[in-house]
Design a protein around this motif. Structure first.
Motif, PDB file in Angstrom:
ATOM      1  N   GLU A  23       9.756 -27.357  13.734  1.00 36.68           N
ATOM      2  CA  GLU A  23       8.905 -27.267  12.536  1.00 36.68           C
ATOM      3  C   GLU A  23       7.648 -28.117  12.690  1.00 36.68           C
ATOM      4  O   GLU A  23       6.571 -27.739  12.238  1.00 36.68           O
ATOM      5  CB  GLU A  23       9.700 -27.710  11.301  1.00 36.68           C
ATOM      6  CG  GLU A  23       9.005 -27.485   9.980  1.00 36.68           C
ATOM      7  CD  GLU A  23       8.870 -26.025   9.577  1.00 36.68           C
ATOM      8  OE1 GLU A  23       7.954 -25.740   8.761  1.00 36.68           O
ATOM      9  OE2 GLU A  23       9.638 -25.174  10.067  1.00 36.68           O
ATOM     10  N   ASN A  24       7.788 -29.259  13.344  1.00 41.78           N
ATOM     11  CA  ASN A  24       6.652 -30.162  13.512  1.00 41.78           C
ATOM     12  C   ASN A  24       6.101 -30.172  14.932  1.00 41.78           C
ATOM     13  O   ASN A  24       5.188 -30.951  15.228  1.00 41.78           O
ATOM     14  CB  ASN A  24       7.056 -31.582  13.108  1.00 41.78           C
ATOM     15  CG  ASN A  24       6.917 -31.804  11.622  1.00 41.78           C
ATOM     16  OD1 ASN A  24       5.884 -31.475  11.034  1.00 41.78           O
ATOM     17  ND2 ASN A  24       7.953 -32.341  10.994  1.00 41.78           N
ATOM     18  N   ASP A  74      11.838 -37.926  10.522  1.00 40.93           N
ATOM     19  CA  ASP A  74      10.865 -37.947   9.436  1.00 40.93           C
ATOM     20  C   ASP A  74      10.280 -39.345   9.236  1.00 40.93           C
ATOM     21  O   ASP A  74       9.108 -39.491   8.886  1.00 40.93           O
ATOM     22  CB  ASP A  74      11.533 -37.461   8.143  1.00 40.93           C
ATOM     23  CG  ASP A  74      10.552 -36.840   7.172  1.00 40.93           C
ATOM     24  OD1 ASP A  74       9.797 -35.936   7.590  1.00 40.93           O
ATOM     25  OD2 ASP A  74      10.532 -37.243   5.994  1.00 40.93           O
ATOM     26  N   THR A  80       3.239 -33.008  10.440  1.00 44.99           N
ATOM     27  CA  THR A  80       2.513 -32.534   9.254  1.00 44.99           C
ATOM     28  C   THR A  80       3.473 -32.063   8.169  1.00 44.99           C
ATOM     29  O   THR A  80       3.144 -32.127   6.977  1.00 44.99           O
ATOM     30  CB  THR A  80       1.562 -31.390   9.635  1.00 44.99           C
ATOM     31  OG1 THR A  80       2.314 -30.354  10.285  1.00 44.99           O
ATOM     32  CG2 THR A  80       0.475 -31.887  10.579  1.00 44.99           C
ATOM     33  N   ALA A  81       4.655 -31.586   8.555  1.00 49.11           N
ATOM     34  CA  ALA A  81       5.661 -31.160   7.578  1.00 49.11           C
ATOM     35  C   ALA A  81       6.644 -32.306   7.363  1.00 49.11           C
ATOM     36  O   ALA A  81       7.461 -32.603   8.236  1.00 49.11           O
ATOM     37  CB  ALA A  81       6.391 -29.917   8.087  1.00 49.11           C
ATOM     38  N   ARG A  82       6.556 -32.948   6.199  1.00 47.45           N
ATOM     39  CA  ARG A  82       7.513 -34.000   5.880  1.00 47.45           C
ATOM     40  C   ARG A  82       8.791 -33.345   5.373  1.00 47.45           C
ATOM     41  O   ARG A  82       8.769 -32.545   4.438  1.00 47.45           O
ATOM     42  CB  ARG A  82       6.931 -34.961   4.838  1.00 47.45           C
ATOM     43  CG  ARG A  82       5.675 -35.693   5.284  1.00 47.45           C
ATOM     44  CD  ARG A  82       5.854 -36.399   6.627  1.00 47.45           C
ATOM     45  NE  ARG A  82       6.908 -37.396   6.633  1.00 47.45           N
ATOM     46  CZ  ARG A  82       6.706 -38.691   6.438  1.00 47.45           C
ATOM     47  NH1 ARG A  82       5.486 -39.166   6.218  1.00 47.45           N
ATOM     48  NH2 ARG A  82       7.717 -39.546   6.465  1.00 47.45           N
ATOM     49  N   ALA A 156       8.577 -27.627  -0.796  1.00 47.72           N
ATOM     50  CA  ALA A 156       8.257 -27.250   0.583  1.00 47.72           C
ATOM     51  C   ALA A 156       9.525 -27.154   1.430  1.00 47.72           C
ATOM     52  O   ALA A 156      10.597 -27.619   1.042  1.00 47.72           O
ATOM     53  CB  ALA A 156       7.293 -28.279   1.175  1.00 47.72           C
ATOM     54  N   SER A 158      12.199 -28.152   3.965  1.00 49.06           N
ATOM     55  CA  SER A 158      12.683 -29.528   4.054  1.00 49.06           C
ATOM     56  C   SER A 158      13.970 -29.628   4.868  1.00 49.06           C
ATOM     57  O   SER A 158      14.479 -28.634   5.413  1.00 49.06           O
ATOM     58  CB  SER A 158      12.942 -30.081   2.644  1.00 49.06           C
ATOM     59  OG  SER A 158      14.084 -29.445   2.066  1.00 49.06           O
TER      60      SER A 158
END
Length: 219
Positions: A23-24, A74, A80-82, A156, A158
């Motif tokens: 994802e990140n 995290d 960019t995606a927390r 969002a 998660s």
């Protein structure tokens, strides 16, 4: 610090962590726990003698358990995606959904899968029936929870969605979600379309023959 992940592409809990990494676009060294690499298996067993996947090594520090690994990423390797909200109340809601998918979707799904590994005279039809009933209850609850939501925690993508993706993917293989739960079905489809999870699914495709009940010809 460098990251090393000891995992197998077909493992549901490994896919949970892989989805977070993808994802990140987090850089990591992937040590695939397959027979072709006995050294990786030996390293993994030294790191975690209980031999549960996945294990993340951050520098020289091993991090265990999928939810903890994602929270570690995290905190110490954010992208960019927390994957966990900064707000403590929202974070509790995200963690609750993470536990829901692990405990009430993943666990009964694995009960059904593991029953197929038993000798024929040691099968547990009662336990399998209970697991399927729990999945039906979980699908029903999830269907209501996902009405009007795109992602599991309501905001969002998660940690909760990282847990949901492999849980719902495999659960539907052993006990179909069905048309009675349209919101849960649509959510599963969104997860399969998410590039991070879609990558994990594709990497696992060569290992589908490992699935004890037999993988369906879909997804």
């Amino acid at each position: 610090m460098s990251l090393t992940l000891y995992a197998h592409p077909f493992s549901s809990y490994c896919q949970k962590v892989l989805t977070a990494l993808y994802e990140n676009g987090t850089a990591f060294t992937y040590r695939v726990l397959e027979q072709e690499d006995p050294e990786a298996g030996a390293e993994w067993a030294r790191l975690w003698p209980l031999k549960r996947m996945p294990v993340l090594v951050d520098g020289e520090h091993p991090v265990l358990e999928s939810s903890v690994i994602i929270e570690h990423l995290d905190l110490f390797h954010p992208g960019t995606a927390r994957l966990l909200p900064a707000d403590p109340k929202a974070a509790l809601g995200t963690r609750m959904m993470d536990r829901f998918f692990d405990n009430y979707i993943m666990t009964p799904m694995q009960t059904i899968v593991f029953d197929h590994l038993r000798p024929a005279d040691a099968r547990d039809p009662y336990g399998v029936a209970r697991a399927k009933a729990q999945l039906d209850d979980s699908y029903r609850w999830l269907d209501g929870a996902m009405a009007g939501r795109e992602w599991a925690a309501g905001g969002a993508f998660s940690l909760a969605d990282c847990a949901a993706a492999p849980a719902l993917f495999y659960a539907d293989w052993v006990h179909e979600i069905g048309a009675a739960f349209p919101h849960a079905l649509a959510y599963r489809a969104r997860l399969l379309a998410r590039p991070s999870f879609a990558r994990a699914v594709e990497e696992a495709r060569p290992y589908r023959h490992y699935f004890p009940p037999g993988a369906p010809d879909r997804d």
